[in-house]
Write a protein that holds these residues in place. Sequence first.
Motif, mmCIF file in Angstrom:
data_model
loop_
_atom_site.group_PDB
_atom_site.id
_atom_site.type_symbol
_atom_site.label_atom_id
_atom_site.label_comp_id
_atom_site.label_asym_id
_atom_site.label_seq_id
_atom_site.Cartn_x
_atom_site.Cartn_y
_atom_site.Cartn_z
ATOM 1 N N LEU A 65 0.826 -1.212 0.000
ATOM 2 C CA LEU A 65 0.000 0.000 0.000
ATOM 3 C C LEU A 65 0.858 1.259 0.000
ATOM 4 C CD1 LEU A 65 -2.822 -0.943 2.536
ATOM 5 C CD2 LEU A 65 -3.080 -0.536 0.093
ATOM 6 N N SER A 66 1.911 1.249 0.794
ATOM 7 C CA SER A 66 2.797 2.416 0.855
ATOM 8 C C SER A 66 3.502 2.643 -0.470
ATOM 9 C CB SER A 66 3.834 2.233 1.969
ATOM 10 O OG SER A 66 3.214 2.162 3.215
ATOM 11 N N PHE A 67 3.948 1.565 -1.105
ATOM 12 C CA PHE A 67 4.641 1.700 -2.384
ATOM 13 C C PHE A 67 3.714 2.271 -3.453
ATOM 14 C CE2 PHE A 67 5.789 0.015 -6.550
ATOM 15 C CZ PHE A 67 7.054 0.559 -6.686
ATOM 16 N N ALA A 68 2.511 1.719 -3.558
ATOM 17 C CA ALA A 68 1.569 2.213 -4.567
ATOM 18 C C ALA A 68 1.202 3.676 -4.299
ATOM 19 C CB ALA A 68 0.320 1.339 -4.583
ATOM 20 N N SER A 69 1.050 4.030 -3.030
ATOM 21 C CA SER A 69 0.688 5.406 -2.680
ATOM 22 C C SER A 69 1.806 6.384 -2.998
ATOM 23 C CB SER A 69 0.355 5.484 -1.194
ATOM 24 O OG SER A 69 -0.694 4.613 -0.884
ATOM 25 N N LEU A 70 3.030 6.031 -2.624
ATOM 26 C CA LEU A 70 4.158 6.927 -2.894
ATOM 27 C C LEU A 70 4.447 7.011 -4.396
ATOM 28 C CD1 LEU A 70 6.528 6.072 0.070
ATOM 29 C CD2 LEU A 70 5.171 8.139 -0.257
ATOM 30 N N ALA A 71 4.213 5.923 -5.108
ATOM 31 C CA ALA A 71 4.391 5.964 -6.563
ATOM 32 C C ALA A 71 3.362 6.913 -7.189
ATOM 33 C CB ALA A 71 4.263 4.564 -7.157
ATOM 34 N N ALA A 72 2.125 6.872 -6.691
ATOM 35 C CA ALA A 72 1.100 7.790 -7.208
ATOM 36 C C ALA A 72 1.478 9.230 -6.916
ATOM 37 C CB ALA A 72 -0.258 7.453 -6.590
ATOM 38 N N LEU A 73 1.979 9.497 -5.712
ATOM 39 C CA LEU A 73 2.401 10.862 -5.390
ATOM 40 C C LEU A 73 3.565 11.303 -6.273
ATOM 41 C CD1 LEU A 73 2.170 10.937 -1.498
ATOM 42 C CD2 LEU A 73 0.789 12.217 -3.130
ATOM 43 N N ALA A 74 4.508 10.403 -6.523
ATOM 44 C CA ALA A 74 5.645 10.748 -7.380
ATOM 45 C C ALA A 74 5.184 11.021 -8.810
ATOM 46 C CB ALA A 74 6.683 9.633 -7.357
ATOM 47 N N LEU A 75 4.272 10.191 -9.306
ATOM 48 C CA LEU A 75 3.794 10.376 -10.673
ATOM 49 C C LEU A 75 2.895 11.603 -10.825
ATOM 50 C CD1 LEU A 75 3.146 6.686 -11.707
ATOM 51 C CD2 LEU A 75 4.969 8.191 -12.501
ATOM 52 N N SER A 76 2.422 12.154 -9.722
ATOM 53 C CA SER A 76 1.625 13.378 -9.822
ATOM 54 C C SER A 76 2.504 14.595 -10.085
ATOM 55 C CB SER A 76 0.812 13.597 -8.544
ATOM 56 O OG SER A 76 1.638 14.000 -7.478
ATOM 57 N N LEU A 77 3.803 14.453 -9.893
ATOM 58 C CA LEU A 77 4.728 15.547 -10.200
ATOM 59 C C LEU A 77 5.082 15.511 -11.679
ATOM 60 C CD1 LEU A 77 7.067 15.190 -7.121
ATOM 61 C CD2 LEU A 77 5.240 16.841 -7.453
ATOM 62 N N ASP A 78 5.119 16.675 -12.307
ATOM 63 C CA ASP A 78 5.312 16.745 -13.751
ATOM 64 C C ASP A 78 6.625 16.101 -14.200
ATOM 65 O OD1 ASP A 78 4.278 17.585 -16.285
ATOM 66 O OD2 ASP A 78 5.878 19.088 -16.303
ATOM 67 N N ARG A 79 7.687 16.337 -13.464
ATOM 68 C CA ARG A 79 8.992 15.796 -13.874
ATOM 69 C C ARG A 79 8.985 14.270 -13.900
ATOM 70 N NH1 ARG A 79 14.851 16.673 -11.010
ATOM 71 N NH2 ARG A 79 15.903 15.121 -12.259
ATOM 72 N N HIS A 80 8.466 13.655 -12.854
ATOM 73 C CA HIS A 80 8.451 12.192 -12.797
ATOM 74 C C HIS A 80 7.423 11.620 -13.764
ATOM 75 C CE1 HIS A 80 11.217 12.560 -9.586
ATOM 76 N NE2 HIS A 80 10.343 13.059 -8.727
ATOM 77 N N HIS A 81 6.332 12.338 -13.966
ATOM 78 C CA HIS A 81 5.326 11.894 -14.924
ATOM 79 C C HIS A 81 5.911 11.884 -16.332
ATOM 80 C CE1 HIS A 81 1.597 11.780 -17.241
ATOM 81 N NE2 HIS A 81 1.031 11.280 -16.146
ATOM 82 N N ARG A 82 6.679 12.923 -16.667
ATOM 83 C CA ARG A 82 7.325 12.973 -17.986
ATOM 84 C C ARG A 82 8.324 11.840 -18.151
ATOM 85 N NH1 ARG A 82 10.265 17.793 -18.248
ATOM 86 N NH2 ARG A 82 9.065 18.647 -16.546
ATOM 87 N N ASP A 83 9.073 11.518 -17.092
ATOM 88 C CA ASP A 83 10.038 10.428 -17.170
ATOM 89 C C ASP A 83 9.351 9.082 -17.367
ATOM 90 O OD1 ASP A 83 12.119 12.184 -16.838
ATOM 91 O OD2 ASP A 83 12.361 11.780 -14.690
ATOM 92 N N ALA A 84 8.228 8.878 -16.711
ATOM 93 C CA ALA A 84 7.549 7.591 -16.766
ATOM 94 C C ALA A 84 6.661 7.442 -18.001
ATOM 95 C CB ALA A 84 6.711 7.388 -15.505
ATOM 96 N N PHE A 85 5.967 8.512 -18.389
ATOM 97 C CA PHE A 85 4.994 8.439 -19.481
ATOM 98 C C PHE A 85 5.465 9.108 -20.759
ATOM 99 C CE2 PHE A 85 2.375 8.000 -15.694
ATOM 100 C CZ PHE A 85 1.534 6.967 -16.038
ATOM 101 N N LEU A 86 6.584 9.806 -20.689
ATOM 102 C CA LEU A 86 7.126 10.549 -21.840
ATOM 103 C C LEU A 86 6.145 11.635 -22.315
ATOM 104 C CD1 LEU A 86 8.678 7.570 -23.804
ATOM 105 C CD2 LEU A 86 9.801 9.056 -22.134
ATOM 106 N N ALA A 87 5.356 12.158 -21.400
ATOM 107 C CA ALA A 87 4.404 13.234 -21.701
ATOM 108 C C ALA A 87 4.120 14.003 -20.418
ATOM 109 C CB ALA A 87 3.103 12.662 -22.262
ATOM 110 N N ARG A 88 3.676 15.237 -20.581
ATOM 111 C CA ARG A 88 3.316 16.051 -19.411
ATOM 112 C C ARG A 88 2.054 15.498 -18.762
ATOM 113 N NH1 ARG A 88 5.350 21.364 -18.786
ATOM 114 N NH2 ARG A 88 3.456 21.720 -17.596
#
Length: 115
Positions: free
Chosen positions: A12-35
Amino acid sequence: MTPLVLALNLALSFASLAALALSLDRHHRDAFLARAPKARARALRLAGWAGIAVSFAAAVAFEGWNFGPVQWIGALTGAALLVVALLSYRPQWLRPAALAALPLALVALPFALKG
């Protein structure tokens, strides 16, 4: 400390922290290659904070007030290290790993309830 409760809390902690990280534009761009669209970033942020609250509630419910918060902090620390490692070396793997952590938490839940 029950290992299954710890596994539940860690997933649960991993999925939650991953969601918080992916909500940031920089990490979202790294993971999805889009804003990140604003609605998606808001939803990820909400899901992340809700998951952290559920993780805390599960730790306290299964381990009590004496050890639950300690286990919760430990699980958050371990999950944060995993999120940082994935973001540093394989950012595209973060989303599938977070999505895989949720079913693992659901699998651990019935066993944690029995114990």
